[in-house]
Design an enzyme around this catalytic site. Structure first.
Site, PDB file in Angstrom:
ATOM      1  CD  GLU A 129      -5.373   5.874   0.173  1.00 59.75           C
ATOM      2  OE1 GLU A 129      -4.203   6.295   0.235  1.00 59.75           O
ATOM      3  OE2 GLU A 129      -5.739   5.264   0.746  1.00 59.75           O
ATOM      4  CG  HIS A 148      -3.565   9.534   6.232  1.00 58.48           C
ATOM      5  ND1 HIS A 148      -3.725   8.616   7.365  1.00 58.48           N
ATOM      6  CD2 HIS A 148      -2.847   8.791   5.516  1.00 58.48           C
ATOM      7  CE1 HIS A 148      -3.490   7.629   6.971  1.00 58.48           C
ATOM      8  NE2 HIS A 148      -2.783   7.289   5.728  1.00 58.48           N
ATOM      9  CG  HIS A 206       3.546   9.433   1.788  1.00 60.99           C
ATOM     10  ND1 HIS A 206       3.505   9.345   3.263  1.00 60.99           N
ATOM     11  CD2 HIS A 206       2.368   8.623   1.533  1.00 60.99           C
ATOM     12  CE1 HIS A 206       2.740   8.726   3.689  1.00 60.99           C
ATOM     13  NE2 HIS A 206       1.750   8.057   2.685  1.00 60.99           N
ATOM     14  CG  ASP A 235      -4.159  10.279   1.656  1.00 61.11           C
ATOM     15  OD1 ASP A 235      -4.175   9.086   0.916  1.00 61.11           O
ATOM     16  OD2 ASP A 235      -3.253  10.497   2.631  1.00 61.11           O
ATOM     17  CD  GLU A 272      -0.938   9.767  -0.791  1.00 61.57           C
ATOM     18  OE1 GLU A 272      -0.332  10.219   0.283  1.00 61.57           O
ATOM     19  OE2 GLU A 272      -1.554   8.873  -0.694  1.00 61.57           O
TER      20      GLU A 272
HETATM   21 CA    CA Z   1      -2.452   7.446   0.858  1.00 62.65          CA
END
Ligand code: CA
Length: 338
Positions: free
Chosen positions: A164, A71, A29, A58, A56
């Site tokens: 994301e 993020h 994460h 963002d 991950e």
């Molecule tokens: Ca995220």
């Protein structure tokens, strides 16, 4: 001799291919963000070295249409933007990444996340990497993909990415189609089919539909999509009996907040596992909840410790993977228990 050997080889192959489908995964994460400032390339390299299966990203867009890994849609919490550009905040006092060029953002110092208390910067997780220490910066999505693909080449591993799309409606209101830009970049770097190691995630079902129905077909690719779910109130229909079946027409999996998998008010003897995972699996969807942290106060009281929390979610609730700030602990847990 030969026949049994061939036979056992076939069995081994069959077993390893079945196993790879059933294998549970660890998603780092924002990188190994429990140990190094979130979303820095350093945190991503550390997560890679720790054996995470996916890392991950963002993603938000700059003023000059570059995709960066951040993020928040603002730079406030994780950079020194307020010190370098004190006059560039909007009326709400926030510094939006979309108001800055990539060159400007490259010049910022990234750090462990903080909040302002009486004008003082206070580190969000006090036990983590010291805020303001050493030197880090914000990376582009392309730089991060190159980092991970480069390590895939140099190590022979095949670690995936998990981008994301952050606040797609905000980006559209600002005149930017962030999803198309992300999809085109993924295509450029060879992510084209559901076998490729990428999951694209978003909280916006409206955007997921657009990605599935328009953007992916326009790019000529078909990759795995994940619907993030923050709470039951975000999309009540997803929690109805047929909700997961409807979602399965658009998504390949869900990323629910972990309290939607095991009720956070559960107690040690009385675990309340929601029907969401079973319904998702019955609809052919994978389940990758977020976020598993071992900082003080972050392990729900129904779990004895962080490893117990992992066990309850991986094996009692049967999730397929999970997002954690501490990928080394989850990798070690699965190695010992899978
Ligand atoms: Ca995220």
């Amino acid at each position: 001799m030969r026949k049994p050997l061939l036979f056992s080889l076939v069995i081994a192959l069959v077993m390893s291919s079945t196993q790879s489908v059933a294998d549970k995964i660890v998603i780092a994460h924002r990188g190994a963000s429990g140990y190094l400032p979130e979303h820095t390339l350093e945190a991503k390299a550390m997560a890679y070295g720790m054996g995470a299966h996916y890392i991950e990203q963002d993603v938000v867009m700059t003023k000059d249409d570059h995709l960066i890994v951040l993020h928040d849609i603002t730079l406030d919490r994780t950079t020194d933007v307020d010190e370098q550009y004190p006059n560039r905040a909007r009326d709400d006092g926030r510094y939006y990444a979309i108001d800055f060029t990539l060159e400007e953002i490259r010049g910022l110092k990234a750090s462990e996340g903080f909040r302002l208390e009486n004008g003082e910067k206070v580190q969000g997780y006090s036990n983590r990497f010291p805020m303001g220490s050493s030197f880090f910066r914000v990376a582009t999505l392309e730089e991060e993909i190159q980092l991970i693909q480069g390590m895939n080449k140099s190590t022979g591993n095949d670690i995936g990415i998990y981008p994301e799309i952050k606040q797609p409606e905000f980006h559209r209101n600002e005149g930017k189609d962030i999803s198309t830009a992300v999809v085109n970049l993924l295509k450029q770097y060879g992510y084209a089919s559901k076998q490729d190691k990428v999951f694209v995630q978003t909280f916006s079902f409206a955007e997921l539909e657009v990605i599935k129905n328009d953007i992916l077909p326009a790019a000529g690719i078909d990759i795995n999509l994940i619907q993030l779910i923050g709470s039951e109130s975000s999309y009540p229909w997803m929690f109805e009996d047929d909700g997961m079946n409807i979602l399965a027409e658009f998504a390949d999996g869900i990323g629910p907040e972990k309290g939607l998998v095991i009720n956070r008010l559960s107690s040690r003897g009385n675990l309340e596992i929601s029907p969401l995972v079973d319904r998702a699996h019955a609809a052919g969807l994978q389940v990758h909840p977020y976020t598993y942290r071992m900082d003080p106060g972050q392990v729900p009281s129904y779990a004895e410790d962080f490893e117990d929390l992992l066990r309850l979610h991986y094996f009692e609730a049967d999730v397929d993977g999970l997002f954690t700030d501490f990928p080394d602990r989850a990798v070690r847990f699965l190695q010992a228990n899978q």
